[in-house]
Every structure is written in C-alpha cells, then in structure tokens.
Design an enzyme around this catalytic site. Structure first.
Site, PDB file in Angstrom:
ATOM      1  NE  ARG A  36      -1.029  18.861  30.255  1.00  0.00           N
ATOM      2  CZ  ARG A  36      -0.773  19.676  29.237  1.00  0.00           C
ATOM      3  NH1 ARG A  36      -1.024  19.281  27.982  1.00  0.00           N
ATOM      4  NH2 ARG A  36      -0.259  20.871  29.444  1.00  0.00           N
ATOM      5  NE  ARG A  73       1.308  32.966  29.632  1.00  0.00           N
ATOM      6  CZ  ARG A  73       1.798  32.213  28.656  1.00  0.00           C
ATOM      7  NH1 ARG A  73       2.276  32.791  27.560  1.00  0.00           N
ATOM      8  NH2 ARG A  73       1.813  30.904  28.750  1.00  0.00           N
ATOM      9  CE  LYS A 215       3.162  21.022  33.550  1.00  0.00           C
ATOM     10  NZ  LYS A 215       2.240  21.845  32.724  1.00  0.00           N
ATOM     11  CB  THR A 273       7.554  18.855  26.384  1.00  0.00           C
ATOM     12  OG1 THR A 273       6.984  19.174  27.655  1.00  0.00           O
ATOM     13  CG2 THR A 273       7.569  20.109  25.524  1.00  0.00           C
TER      14      THR A 273
END
Length: 476
Positions: A36, A73, A215, A273
């Site tokens: 990945r 962000r 995802k 994760t």
C-alpha cells in the site's frame, strides 16, 4: 504437501524512505501479498520510486494506492496550547483564540451542541454557540492544537467534495502506472464512488481495470455499506477514523457486519489500523493485538493490513512474520463457516459448484483446489466460503491475478489459454507438482469450465489424486 504459510492475506504499507530490493523481497517471503502507498505522505515522484521498486522484485503482488478523500484539517500560523474549560473559536473571532479549517463551509455546516475532535480525537471541542462566522467552543481536555491536524465531527454530515485535486492527480498516476487498486478514503455513499469512477475514465482508464476499495471511516459509510459494496470491488474497515467518528465501543460489531457483507458479495474485505501498533517500537506484540488479529481472522476477514508498522516502524519484518503466524494459527482453529448466499452473482451453477467445492474440502482430505477463471469471479466465490485448503487459481491475465491477491486462500498463477479442458487440468497439476506444492498421492479438486476457450463460468468439478491426472497425461 508443502503448505502455504497462511490463507489470510497481508498488506504492508511502505514508502520511498524504505523500499530497497532486499527489504521488499524479505517482506514478500515473510507473507506480504500486496503493498500500500499512502499518498497523504507522498508525491507522485516518490510514489513512482516505490512502484518501480515493487515491480522490480515481483509483478505478482498487488499495489494499492490510497486517496486522501474528503477531509478537514486545522489551519494555524502557530501551535495553540489549550486547557479544559478554555473558550476558543473555530472560524473568525477578534476576541478569542481562533482555529481555522481547510474547508470553507465548516462553520455553516456544524451545529451547536456538536463535538469537534482534533488530531485523531486527542482534543475535544464542544460547540457552545454558533455565530455567523465562528463556532464558539469549550475545550474538553488539555493539549496543543497544531497546523494541518485532522478535524472530525461525529454524526455530522460535512459537504466536502469526494475528491481533492491531489486525489485526481493520483488517479491519473494510478491509470498511467497500472496500479491494481485505489483505496478511496471516507467513502460516504455510492455517489462518492461514482465520482471516483468518473475521474478514472477522465484520466483515460477503466474502473474494470483498477479495483476500487471503499474505506469505511464514518457513520454515513457504515449506514450505506449495503449499497456501497454493490459498486466497489471491496471494503476496508478503516478503524482509525472510524473509531473517532463513531463511539469506539461500536467498532467491533461494525467490523463483524462489514466482513459479513463482503463475504455475501464475494468481495475482499480488509481489516486495518493498529493491528500491531506496538511493534512500531517493540519487537513483540501485546496480547491484546494478538487477540485482535485472531478475532478478525475468525470473523472471516480476507486481508490484514499493516500501516506504520512497516512504513516507518523499527521492526517491519518481525511485524509481517508475527502477523503471518497469528493468522495461520487462527485459521486452523476456525470451524467450517455457515453457508451463505452470494449477492450480485447471477449464475446459480457457479455458486452451487463453488459451495460444493468448499464442502468437499472440509469433508475429504483434499490437499489443493484448482480453479480456472477468466475474470476471477469463480475464485472470489470460492474464497468467500473461507476454506482451509489452498486454492490455486489459473488465469490468463496478470491484472486479474494481481487483483486476486486480496482474496482469502487464493494463490493465482498466470498461464496461456489452453486448447482443451484436459490440457488445462493436466498442466495445472504438473505445475503444482513441479513447484512442490502438492505430492503425487494428494487428493486434488478441480473446478473449471468446459471448454475453456468459450466458457464464461465454471461448470464442472472433478476430484482425483494428482497421480491419476499424471497417468492420464502419459496416456495421451
């Protein structure tokens, strides 16, 4: 018979900082099936270095490219230290410490009463008042808010576009360099997926050539998973942001549900994760991590993904080796999974034969299953039943073979299209014998189409010992 290390697949995240030939080769030897690239921390130039390094080692492993997807962000000129009870503003305010965001519509879309989580949830800001240009927030815990840190608002829809400019740049990169999968971050609905597919077409590619992994990282994605799975090639249970957007105690049940959905659609599911997060710094995993990995395997996940453990951790090889050992042990203890229908596949013969093959592998001492496929559909259906017997898939397209790298228990081989079904079976058995993957007295199950040149799906099963196939070949 020489057995495979494990049937579960492993993805390793790597970067241009560590992608030499020996490193990649060692990871593959230890059990990595796909690599990945996290584009959030790369440029197309550095990503190309990684792609070329992987392909130099092997053209058999899949390459997965992450897009950043819709995200918010922080925007700060300098770090802001906060403490519990402190009042700050998100947006424009002359009288309070201010925190900017990368999304212009943030203030207008977040309601009073919401909780804004900053930096992967490390700092919570409770919205006490909503003004025209600012959200007035009370700080819930101490910390330092820095520039470009993640911002999440659980259970609140944020109308961000599905793709950023950088995402579109990387989609062109994926098309140009024949990347096998794009893993799209923060997929909320089928519209996000269609926008990605449209961008692939605009870049001169085809969604049929590049697999799309959704995802699932927020409440919308979870709620729409049944529809999303129909328009993608697989799902990633991205537990990092998922555990921020949704109460962490809900994540285990969501993980189980998403794995089940993918099995029913015969599409790969990736559990990701912090699977071995402690091994970024430690040569050994925690007991909780071992249990977490084993539980994912017992639930039926296709793939286990490593992130920081292999991208920048101190013990990347040990992390892969540990993952492989845990998965292999868990697979041996898992009982035969319950039968399930396959959604979205219209050929009942293919489904019935694949299910029969799996039943036979549990009830007979079958050492290997041989599957012939043009598109990979039959192989994915076989994989969905999560047998313990390795499935050697013979196909004629290297892209199809690499995509199958994410399917549980599948080991693809690329071969020329045979003249006859008999030739296909004989050559397949001979190749496995040459590679010492089976012995001559092993019982082999063959699932294939007849004749192979014009059959669109598998339509027969045969079970015999490898020696019988070899005798037949000698007789010919």
């Amino acid at each position: 018979m020489k057995s495979k290390k494990k049937n579960s697949k492993v993805i390793a995240t790597i970067s241009d900082m560590r992608c030499d030939y020996e490193f990649i080769s060692t990871l593959i030897e230890e059990g990595v099936d796909a690599f990945r690239l996290n584009t959030a921390h790369q440029t197309p130039e550095t990503s190309l270095k990684v792609v070329n390094a992987i392909r130099e080692v092997s053209d058999r492993v899949a390459i997965i490219l992450d897009t950043k997807g819709p995200e918010v962000r922080t925007v700060l000129s300098e770090p802001l230290e906060v403490s519990p009870g402190m009042i700050v503003a998100i947006g424009d305010c002359d009288t309070l410490p201010c925190i900017g965001t990368s999304y212009e519509g943030f203030v207008s879309e977040v309601p009073a009463g919401a909780v804004v989580l900053v930096d992967d949830g490390d700092i919570g800001l409770k919205v006490k008042e909503k003004r025209e240009n600012a959200l007035i927030c009370e700080v819930e815990n101490a910390g330092v808010i820095k520039n470009k840190k993640s911002v999440n608002v659980p259970n609140v829809h944020i109308g961000l576009p599905a793709l950023t400019d950088k995402d579109r740049e990387y989609i062109r990169f994926a098309v140009e360099h024949e990347i096998d999968y794009i893993a799209h971050s923060f997929v909320r609905n089928t519209e996000d997926v269609e926008e990605l597919k449209s961008s692939i077409r605009d870049a001169g590619g085809s969604p049929d050539d590049i697999g799309i992994i959704a995802k699932i990282e927020n409440r919308e994605g979870v709620d729409n998973a049944e529809e999303i799975i129909k328009v993608v090639d697989g799902i990633m249970v991205a537990r990092g942001d998922l555990g921020i957007e949704i109460p962490a105690e809900e994540v285990p049940a969501i993980q189980k549900r998403l794995i089940k959905i993918c099995m029913e659609h015969a599409k790969p599911v990736i559990t990701a994760t912090q699977l071995l997060h402690s091994m970024i710094e430690s040569p050994r995993p925690t007991r909780a991590e071992v249990t977490d990995i084993a539980s994912a395997v017992l639930d039926g996940t296709d793939v286990l993904m490593l992130s920081g453990e292999t991208a920048y951790g101190k013990y990347p090889v040990e992390a892969v080796s540990t993952m492989t050992k845990i998965a292999a042990k868990a697979e041996k203890t898992r009982p035969e999974l319950a039968e399930h229908e396959i959604v979205g596949f219209t050929n009942p013969v293919r489904h019935f034969l694949a299910q029969t093959a799996m039943k036979a592998s549990f009830r007979l001492p079958i050492s290997a299953i041989i599957v012939h496929t043009h598109t990979g559909r039959t192989a994915r259906i076989v994989s969905s039943f999560r047998g313990q017997t390795p499935v050697y898939v013979f196909c004629h397209d290297r892209k199809v073979a690499r995509k199958l790298s994410l399917s549980y228990g599948i080991y693809p081989e690329v071969v020329d299209i045979p003249v006859s079904t008999d030739e296909l079976v004989m050559d397949s058995v001979s190749l496995l014998l040459e590679k010492n993957l089976i012995n001559s007295d092993d019982l082999i199950l063959v699932l294939a189409g007849s004749p192979p040149l014009n059959s669109n799906s598998s339509n027969f099963i045969e079970i015999n010992t490898a020696s019988v196939y070899l005798e037949y070949k000698r007789g010919c």
